[in-house]
Write an enzyme that holds these catalytic residues in place. Structure first.
Site, mmCIF file in Angstrom:
data_model
loop_
_atom_site.group_PDB
_atom_site.id
_atom_site.type_symbol
_atom_site.label_atom_id
_atom_site.label_comp_id
_atom_site.label_asym_id
_atom_site.label_seq_id
_atom_site.Cartn_x
_atom_site.Cartn_y
_atom_site.Cartn_z
ATOM 1 N N ARG A 151 -10.263 -0.448 -1.752
ATOM 2 C CA ARG A 151 -10.023 -1.843 -1.418
ATOM 3 C C ARG A 151 -11.090 -2.276 -0.433
ATOM 4 N NH1 ARG A 151 -4.897 0.750 -0.953
ATOM 5 N NH2 ARG A 151 -3.364 0.032 -2.490
ATOM 6 N N LYS A 182 -2.902 0.646 2.387
ATOM 7 C CA LYS A 182 -1.751 -0.217 2.658
ATOM 8 C C LYS A 182 -0.607 0.594 3.237
ATOM 9 C CE LYS A 182 -2.431 -3.966 -0.667
ATOM 10 N NZ LYS A 182 -1.850 -4.683 -1.826
ATOM 11 N N HIS A 250 -12.599 -6.454 -5.500
ATOM 12 C CA HIS A 250 -11.428 -5.933 -6.208
ATOM 13 C C HIS A 250 -11.711 -5.743 -7.696
ATOM 14 C CE1 HIS A 250 -7.594 -4.772 -4.589
ATOM 15 N NE2 HIS A 250 -6.975 -5.152 -5.696
ATOM 16 N N ARG A 253 -12.833 -2.289 -8.001
ATOM 17 C CA ARG A 253 -11.681 -1.373 -7.916
ATOM 18 C C ARG A 253 -10.980 -1.310 -9.280
ATOM 19 N NH1 ARG A 253 -7.708 0.961 -4.513
ATOM 20 N NH2 ARG A 253 -5.567 0.315 -4.914
ATOM 21 N N HIS A 276 -1.728 3.957 -4.872
ATOM 22 C CA HIS A 276 -0.553 3.170 -5.230
ATOM 23 C C HIS A 276 0.719 3.952 -4.902
ATOM 24 C CE1 HIS A 276 -2.834 0.606 -8.442
ATOM 25 N NE2 HIS A 276 -2.974 0.128 -7.216
ATOM 26 N N TYR A 285 -3.140 -0.759 -15.823
ATOM 27 C CA TYR A 285 -4.430 -0.339 -16.359
ATOM 28 C C TYR A 285 -4.308 0.278 -17.748
ATOM 29 C CZ TYR A 285 -6.028 -1.360 -11.705
ATOM 30 O OH TYR A 285 -6.310 -2.018 -10.528
#
Length: 310
Positions: A151, A182, A250, A253, A276, A285
């Protein structure tokens, strides 16, 4: 809209304008939403004060059937909900007919990813006219974003080496990036050979920029680059590289995730690399991967290229 309904709407708009001090543009959007509500109520032959939840559900179905997106309907319902909440506080309605009505869910949009050829074109681009120090830095930024799937916030937080207070850092010898993602979750991401080479080149050139900031990526003034600066540099670089679409961090990414999944088919590994928490986030994806396979089929399979008779 009936005269009594028009007066109610005007009073409400005055309320949000004066008492709630909402921006003029927001008030204008509320006015459009309530105009739509009045129109639908007129068509149903019902006053605004007598609208029931069944009416609202029918109108939601009509809007959805006419092609309005779930997000657009949700915004309209939010405006209506606020209007009836205000009427309830005034004692004009016994209950809010919009309270429990929800908009249809919109399909989650697919992330935008570059094709492999475009990604390679961007990664291999070299600008002979640019400042060589900045060129080395920007090339390393592209390699880390595309090669590690970081990110932009994780990239910005990287330091040139490990330290007690570092949010993240790169270990070039070990070919690893240690990032703070995150939810303050740390993860270690492998750095590919090309990215290692680009980092080594940048770190050798980095002393050419003044300053003592520990950040891995710094600007001319020697201070840590902001996410906005990286967005701008990447956009400019992608256009100079001849890509048809401006690239943002992004997108690289997404490209990383899509291309790794196409090559390996290992969804769990992609989840780990991206950081994630939920596999469902990564599963988007697989839809990109299917699009890639479908495009390959359409382009190459004899049965996909049948010419129509007649």
């Amino acid at each position: 809209m009936q005269p009594g309904d028009t007066a109610l709407v005007e009073q409400y708009l005055e309320h949000v304008r004066v008492e709630k001090r909402l921006a003029q543009r927001t008030v204008e959007l509320y006015a459009l939403d309530l105009q739509k509500l009045g129109q639908l109520a007129d068509e149903a032959g019902v006053e605004l004060l007598r609208v029931q939840a069944a009416h609202v559900r029918r109108w939601v179905a009509q809007m959805h059937g006419s092609g309005r997106s779930g997000r657009g309907i949700a915004l309209i319902l939010s405006g209506w909900r606020g209007f009836y909440a205000w009427l309830g506080r005034l004692g004009r309605v016994g209950s809010n007919p919009v309270q429990d009505v929800r908009a249809p869910k919109s399909p989650r949009p697919l992330p935008k990813a570059l094709g492999v050829d475009d990604a390679m074109q961007l990664a291999e681009h070299h600008d002979d006219q640019a400042d060589p120090v900045l060129e080395a830095r920007d090339a390393a930024i592209v390699e880390l974003l595309y090669g590690c799937g970081l990110r932009v916030g994780e990239l910005v937080g990287l330091d040139a080496q490990a330290s007690a207070g570092a949010r993240g850092w790169v270990d070039v010898q070990a070919a690893e990036a240690h990032v703070l993602g995150k939810g303050s979750k740390r993860r270690t991401v492998p750095i590919g050979r090309k990215a290692v080479q680009a980092l080594e080149h940048w770190l050798a050139a980095r002393p050419g920029l003044a300053g003592q900031d520990p950040a891995l990526f710094i600007g001319r003034g020697g201070r840590r680059l902001s996410a906005q600066a990286i967005w701008l540099r990447l956009r400019q670089r992608s256009l100079r590289a001849g890509l048809a679409t401006p690239v943002h961090p992004h997108m690289l990414r997404h490209s990383f995730a899509s291309h790794v999944l196409q090559s390996s088919g290992d969804l769990r590994a992609v989840q780990e690399l991206l950081g994630h928490a939920n596999i469902a986030t990564t599963q988007v994806y697989t839809r990109l991967d299917f699009q890639h396979l479908a495009a390959a089929y359409d382009a190459a399979h004899p049965r996909a290229q049948r010419k129509s008779k007649g």
